[in-house]
Structures are given as C-alpha cells and as structure tokens.
Design an enzyme around this catalytic site. Structure first.
Site, PDB file in Angstrom:
ATOM      1  CG  ASP A 195      55.172  57.384 -78.364  1.00 31.72           C
ATOM      2  OD1 ASP A 195      54.363  57.732 -79.231  1.00 31.72           O
ATOM      3  OD2 ASP A 195      54.831  57.007 -77.217  1.00 31.72           O
ATOM      4  CG  ASN A 234      46.526  50.631 -67.819  1.00 27.99           C
ATOM      5  OD1 ASN A 234      47.365  50.429 -66.929  1.00 27.99           O
ATOM      6  ND2 ASN A 234      46.271  51.826 -68.295  1.00 27.99           N
ATOM      7  CG  HIS A 368      51.326  57.373 -76.253  1.00 26.52           C
ATOM      8  ND1 HIS A 368      52.178  56.571 -76.943  1.00 26.52           N
ATOM      9  CD2 HIS A 368      50.131  56.740 -76.245  1.00 26.52           C
ATOM     10  CE1 HIS A 368      51.532  55.491 -77.362  1.00 26.52           C
ATOM     11  NE2 HIS A 368      50.275  55.573 -76.949  1.00 26.52           N
TER      12      HIS A 368
END
Lengths: 555, 555
Positions: A195, A234, A368
């Site tokens: 990522d 989420n 991330h």
C-alpha cells in the site's frame, strides 16, 4: 526448459497509477490467484459515467486457471467490481466474515447471490490450490476484518499487504499480526506488494481510538442532537459513536441506505457491541429529547444525494437540521470532493448547526500507513523484490524511493503499470510484455457501451451545447422542400438570440442554394458545407463552438 | 428627517458566501465608493462558462453617485470583472502602482485603455469625494502593493481590510501600517469589514520569507534545471526565486502568458530587483548548462492549458522535462484543483523529474491572516460594528464568533449576503432590504446570455447525450413522408447499438401511426408522444435519460 517454467507472473489489472479499482492477478503454472476486484469512481472527464471497473479480458482468456478472487477487505475500491466481474466469470470468492457480509448485499441486488460461491476465511487460514497456497494475515485498516494475503509458491512467497495501517490500540483489540509478517520475513519473502497511499506523509497514522477521544470531548458538552457523518464501512468509527452515545444515554438512529445496509450486516455478524435497544428507527427521533439523540449518517463526502446533503438542503424527509444540532463530519475529503463538502458545511452552519470537521478537530484518522509504518512493514518483511501498489505514480515512485533508502537495491524494485506482466524468478524480477487492461465504464445498465467517442461528444455538448440543422430535400431535383430549421440546446438563450439564429438560418439557406447550383448532391458534402459555414459564423459571433448536427431528409 | 439621512449603506454585490468576485459598494449621501471589482471562476455545475462576474444593476441604476472603483490589490477575484464592468459603467479606477499596472494589460486586451481613467495612489493617500474621503493603508498579502481602504464619513469610519496577512519580514521590507490601524482604532472605527479566508486556521500565517529559506535549501544541491510554478501575481515569490537563481549563477527564463505579462509590468515598474542580464528568452535555455537555468512558469493549479501542464504532457514547444529537472510547485491547491495538480505531479515524476510540492516541503505560504493575525487586527481597530467578508458562510460565521470572543456584542456583528443592504448609523447596524445581485456568466463573447436554462441543458447533455428524432409530415394528410430518423450523440456507441436504435425507430413509427389514426395533428402533442415513448423505452433498456429532441418538418 525446466527453468523456463519456474516463474511467477504478477499482472496488475487495476490499482496502479490510480487509487481505485484494485485488481491484481498472481499467476504460477496453472493457478491464477486474483487479489481484490474493485471499482473506481468516474473523474470529471467521464461525464455521465456511474462507475469504472477493470478490464478483465486477460482473466477471461485464462479462465481455466483462475482459482478464485481473494479479497483483502470490503471497501468499494477492492470489492465494487465483483457483481460485474462475476457475471462474466463465475469463480469462488474468498474473504473474511465482514467482507463477505458486505458483498452479499451487493450480490443480492444483482441477483447473483445464489449462483456465486462465497468462501469465508479467517486470519491465519490457508487455502490450498493446485500449485500454490493462499494465506490470510490480519492487518488494521479503516474497515474491520482486513487482511494481507501471502501466496506461497514453490519458488517463493508473494506478499500483498492490502490496505493497512499499524494500529496498536484498535477498537476490536485485534492488532495486525506483526509476528507473522516477521516470521515470513525471516523465512524469506520473494516479492512484497505494499500500500502506497500515504507514503508522502511523514510519521505515523494515529490510532482509530484517538478519534474516540475527540468524540468523548464533543459528546460531553453537547446539549442538542449529535449527527455524525462517516464512511458506512468504518465499523470501528461507528462503534465509537455508539459507545459515546450509550455513555450519554443517547438513542442511536441511522440514516442513509449504505449506512443502514452495513449496520444491518455488522449487527448480524456481531461486529457492533451494543444492545439492540440502543437503536431507534429514524422515524422515532422526535419522541426523544434532542440531547438523547445521536444520528449516524452517510454523506461525509458531501455526495449530493446522500442523507447529510439532504438534511443540509432541507430535502431529508425525516431529519430537519435545527439550531443546536451538533454535526460531526468524521472523514477527510477524498480529492475532488472538497467543494461538495464545503457546500454542505455552509448549509449546515446557515441552519444554525454547530459543525465540527477535520479543519477544526481531530475527528478523523486515515486507514493507510504513513512513512514510519511503511518502514516497519518493509523492515519486518525484508522482501527480496518490492513492487509498490495502491497509488498514483507519485506515490509508487516515492514508495520505491523509501524502499531503496531502507537498503533495497533499486534494481530489485519495480514500478509497474496496469497491464504490465511482471515476471519473477527466484533471483530476478522484470517486466515482460503487457496484457489487455484498462477502464470499462458502467453507465446505467450498460457495461462498456460508452467509450471515448461518446465521452468526447458529451464533453463537447457540455461546453457549448448543440445546434441541429434539419432540411428536407427532394431526391430528384435536389431542391430544398422544407427547412432549413435550426434548433439549439445548451447554446444560447433562444429568445434573446432570435436574430443570431435567423442569420444562421439565412447562411444555411445560402449554402444549400450554392450546393444546388453546383450540383453537389452528396449528403456528406452538403453536411460539411453547412457545418463549416455555421462553425465560422458562430465562432466569430460568440466565440463558442457548439456541436453542429446537420440532418438531411430526402423524399 | 435629518437623522434619516445620517446613514451609511454597505451593499456587498459579491464576495460573501463565496471566495471570489469581490465587490462592495459603500454609499453615503450622493457618494458611492465601490471597493474592488473581481471575478470568480465557474464551478463544476457551470458547464462551458469562462468567468463569473457580479451583477451590477444596482450601480448602473445609481450611476450618478458612483465616484469610482477603489482597488485593494491586483488579484483576479478583486480586479477581474473590471473590463466587463467598465464597459457598462465608465468610472475612474483607483489603485496602487502595481495593481494599475496589472489592470492596464487587461484593459488593453479589451480596447478600453484609452477610455478609462486610472488614478494611481500610494498608501497614506486620501482621495476626497463629495461627502466622504477614501484613505489607502498599506497591508501585506500574496501580491505586492496591497492596501486596506478606510472611508471617512461624517458619521464614522468604514474600514475594509482587503485581503491581508501580517508579515513582519516581507520581501519588500514594507510592513503593514499597523500604526495607522491602531490610530484609526483609537479615534474610533464605526464598521470594520475584514478578510475571513483563513479564520479556520489557528496560529499565524508564516512570512513570505520562510519560503525563500526553503528555496535556498532546494537550490543548494540542485544539479539540473530548476522549474518553479507559482501564481504569476506573487511578485515577492518570484523575486525570491530570482534572488536564489542569481546566487547560484542561474539564468532565469519565463514561460506562460500571464507570467510573462506580469513580469513585464513588474520589471517596468521596478518591483523586481535584478539586472536585466539575469533573464534570458525561453528559446535560449538550451544554450546554457542545465544547472545554470531556472524557469519560472504558470500552472501551479494544474490548469490544463498552462505552461507547466504542457511541459508535463510533452506539449510545451520550448521546454521538455528531462530526468534531473527539479520542479517546484510553489502553491497550494485552490479547492477543486487537487486532481488537476495531482495529474501534473504524476506526469512530471514519470518523466524523471524531481518534484517538490506542498506535501513534501514548505514551498508555499498563504496570503491570508490566520486566527492570531485576525485577533491582532480586531484588537488594533476595535470597531464598533463588524462585518466579516471574503469567505464562504462557514468562514463568515466563524469570523463573527472570533469577534464575539474578543468582546464584541453579537448584536454588533452582521453576517450578510450579496445584495443585502446594511444600514449603519452612529449607533446601529441592521440589514434593511436587498438590491438586485447575482452571478453574470461570461461565455466566449457573451456576457449574461447563458443562464440557468442553458446550463441545465448542458448538464443534461453532458450526462446522457441527445437523441434527435426527425420526421417530415405532409401538411394536409398528416401522413409521414420521410423518417422518422434518429440520430444520437453522447448516448451510446451507435455501431454497437444498431438494434437498440432500430427498435427505437419502430416505436416512433408506431407512435406516429397512432397519432395519425387519432387525428392528432398538433405538433406539440405529436412531439410529446414521441418523447414519452422513447423516454420510457430508453430508460428501461439502458437506465439512461438522454435529451430527446423531436423535430417535425412539414411540407
């Protein structure tokens, strides 16, 4: 000959040079493992397009090898293309419990649920295929139940991190399986795909639990309703909102279709820790005092049809924003959505709400890894070869540089593009050719029937509109019987421009007369004469270039 | 009766609930002072529109009172509407030297230079009108020569800050005239109108000179060419780039029309401190080693036709990006431009350039005051009444709250909208009515000829395209002689959808036949029949709603 076969092919069909439509094929002998199957949202140039999915021609051509689609998590850019891809290619889908739960809703909408084989896996599970086995490893991300995927092949391990961050205090207590990453690293990982989204950001992404601390402060002194918009998927964010609501004796109502869908799935599968009596139907919110109500809603990106946008513009049927409402936009803007979000914030403030968003408080964290987390992953996994994924070129490039700074020879790093075939042996990695790849546009029911010509026309139409010129001509004599009539749309106010249109009509008449005199009878020539005379005239008079569509009828 | 006249009217015609097209009228007896005359750029919904300017109907109706347009600085959102407004209303324009220098280029393009009276002023100058006098006060902003404007009236002072920040170490050494603000404050300011752009940001905006420090680091170790994109009007930024270039013995070339224009003006007026021999023509850059070249260019917002975008996409005639080029994007994204900028960054990286932008280094500072600077201004000026300007509602609202936190009674703060008439007396401020205001769209040569209907059509066309249905009918019998023909644009690939179009044609034929049978001869009815049958059919088959344009010709 033997050596020739000892190759792994990595074929990204989406997710490189873009953030979206992630899909990577890993091929070894007669096994193709597909990792993720995502969509992307149309950019500003893709007028009228609903969704964009990857071109899977390569997989269709090699369908016998495709053993399944293996999902890292349930975000749209990783699962959203499934309904379209599964219609073309019905293969088993592997994913963790929540991921499959989210997919089921989608497959149901597309009447695919009964025909697709969904295989539920857990972290640490290993799926054995003909020549390779696929292992799932727990990670943290902005959605529960995310995993990395390790593909064990006879010539080495290919590790795909999926989207991840390192969260030492995640809401569900399930920290990423760092020990397994370290173990794999110790034994040797041939290639890591990781990522790259946040590679430009120094430091660490904060823990999801820090958002809970902000919520705690915001809930403490709230005297009216609390309305929180966040990403439906989420679950941990939603859990924290619910936890605070329980603490302050607030009932929780949910608004927005995707939020309702995912809440239903999450409750059913046990991902939300709360008694059922905490929740009330959105219809019942007015039965409670304002300071006993929390509303969880969609629309954190300012999407025009979302629940929050409808509340902000007084178009929501159940929720009217009133002074004293405290609205939390618990998200950051996905690039391109800044103005939409700003519009909603302005509308909410105008209605007297107290609006709290990222610029004002820490109501969001990313899902991330930032630079230090990426360094941790690289250091644990110590891959022989590295291929940055999940990023625009700027991200891939900088992630490659980060790997090199950590000691990897730059010849061991490959920055690839969608469609590249990356061949890996025990001691080499290189690009070797390409396969068909690209964007397939979904527009309404059409998949792939809108291409660049149609988009170019839409763009042209959107800028200066269209002028249609119709004329009926007698076949034999070639003389005009009716028309020319000119009808415009999206060009000018017709009423205010009657003179302009009349002049244009006269010019077309002259052009037609000249054609007749010169015995020009080919339609193509007559049309191009009409087009040219109008183009020049209109540009001179308006500096605009509407599409000009001459239509000739013959009787 | 006397008291009735002792009123000042503040009439914002642009700049409120938006960042753009700033224009405020201050009216006292028979004097109207117009502060700024800006444009805004079209948002995503304004398809094909080039510029947006304020509606000045009110000023035209009161033209006898309008004594002039008084400019705070030379940014487009403060001066960009001048050519259009001056064509409607030729009044004197007052501005500082650089501001007028920038305007002259514009007026020349519009053939207005010889007919407009430009009056150059300096900070501390006072212009006396019939009943009021207008004073200019030095401020700092991201363009040189910016001023605040104080209007002295018999009943009190109206102070408009213009766009400002507090920079204690500005590049030209000219710090904002804090003493004068304090002096006015001490004597009493009736109303302050102040810049709200950065009210959401805590702390201070950094000095412009801090960007120079970053440039110094970036220039030190640069081995190739340095290409810097920034706002053309940011003369001080440009000065710092030139200063570093001189230090490292680099020649400076300029690319991009607006950059070339402003550089010419700035050099001519003495705003750039450099010998002429520092500069070279962009055609000559290849005559020098790469490490002796700096290129200053436009395109910091990723604008598709800008010089930097053309370099990035290999369409620039003079500059090819090569590995080793160091490209600095010295700007932050104006909301809405994020994706454009990202595209340019990706392209530059792909060409091997080393790209430095805001996410990676401090290569930009804002031109607007953050919270602590706003507090300083409020504290110095101590206005009796306050009206936040230059912001979306969220900014105006939060600026109002900031003023209240500093001690102003909330009843002394007015959040207004464009077109509101704010009446001020010695001891009161209130909204009293509205005047015509709004957006006037400039599209090509047309000013105001594109309105909401045209935009709605463009939007519709952009989403699903258009189907034109043409049929020729014999007048007397009402029977179809030619057609129906269907031509589509922006709807589907015609080749792949021949069947669909043929089916549609048959449906229209049937509809026409039915009309004939039922003796429906009114065109409107026939057309609406055609529309309806196609609408239903196409939506069912494609889930799209193209514009349907039936055209009937009669012979």
């Amino acid at each position: 000959m033997r050596k020739e076969k000892e190759k792994i092919k990595i074929i990204p069909l989406g997710g490189l040079n873009e953030i979206g439509k992630n899909l990577t094929a890993i091929e070894y002998k007669n096994d193709i493992v597909v990792i993720d199957c995502g969509l992307s949202f149309p950019d500003d140039e893709m007028l009228g397009i609903d969704l964009v999915i990857p071109d899977i021609t390569y997989l269709q051509k090699n369908i016998d090898k495709v053993k399944g689609i293996f999902l890292t998590h349930g975000h749209e850019d990783h699962i959203g293309a499934l309904p379209y891809v599964l219609k073309e290619m019905n293969v088993p889908v592997y994913g963790t419990k929540l991921t499959l739960g989210i997919i089921q809703t989608k497959l149901k909408e597309h009447n695919l649920l009964s025909v697709v084989e969904l295989k539920c896996v857990k972290p640490k599970d290993i799926v054995k295929l003909d020549n390779v086995s696929v292992e799932f490893i727990r990670t943290s991300h902005s959605i529960a139940d995310s995993v990395a995927i390790a593909i064990h092949t006879p010539i080495g391990v290919i590790l795909h991190t999926g989207d991840f961050k390192i969260d030492y205090t995640p809401i569900d207590g399930c920290v990423a399986d760092l020990a397994r990453f370290a173990e794999l690293g110790k034994r040797g990982v041939l290639v890591m795909l990781a990522d790259s989204t946040n590679v430009e950001r120094p430091g660490y992404t904060m823990s999801e639990s820090t958002v809970g601390e902000t919520f705690a402060r915001i809930f403490t002194n709230a005297k009216g309703r609390i309305i929180v918009a966040t990403f439906a998927s989420n679950i941990h964010r939603i859990q924290q909102i619910i936890t605070e609501s329980i603490k302050y004796n607030r009932k929780v109502a949910v608004s927005g279709r995707s939020m309702e869908n995912i809440m239903e799935v999450a409750m059913e599968l046990g991902y939300i820790d709360a008694n059922k009596d905490v929740f009330i139907n959105i219809d019942s919110i007015n039965k409670y005092p304002n300071n006993r109500i929390t509303i969880i809603t969609t629309g954190s990106q300012g999407e025009p049809m979302s629940a929050l946008s409808r509340m902000a513009s007084s178009e929501h049927k159940k929720v009217n924003i009133i002074p004293g409402d405290r609205v939390i936009i618990s998200a950051s803007a996905i690039p391109g959505n800044e103005k939409l979000i700003s519009k909603v914030i302005n509308q909410l403030f105008k209605k007297g709400a107290d609006v709290i968003y990222e610029a004002l408080a820490d109501v969001h964290v990313s899902g991330h890894a930032c630079q230090e987390e990426l360094k941790l992953m690289h250091t644990l996994v110590k891959p022989k070869f590295f291929m940055p994924v999940h990023g625009e070129y700027r991200h891939l490039k900088q992630h490659a540089e980060l790997a090199v700074k950590l000691g990897l020879p730059s010849s061991n790093v490959v920055i690839a593009d969608n469609g590249d075939v990356i061949e890996v042996t025990r001691d080499s990695i290189r690009k070797n050719g390409t396969v068909i790849s690209g964007q397939v546009f979904v527009d309404g029911l059409g998949v792939g029937d809108v291409g660049n010509i149609v988009l170019r026309d839409r763009k042209h139409l959107s800028q200066d509109g269209i002028l249609t010129v119709v004329v009926t001509i007698e076949k034999e004599s070639g003389s005009v019987i009716a028309g020319p009539d000119i009808i415009s749309r999206g060009f000018v106010y017709v009423r205010e421009s009657e003179d302009l249109m009349e002049e244009a009509r006269e010019l077309v008449k002259d052009a037609l007369k000249k054609c007749e005199e010169k015995h020009i009878t080919e339609w193509a020539s007559i049309k191009s004469n009409i087009k040219e005379v109008l183009r020049v005239f209109l540009y001179e008079r308006t500096r605009r270039k509407p599409m000009i569509l001459p239509i000739i009828m013959e009787i």
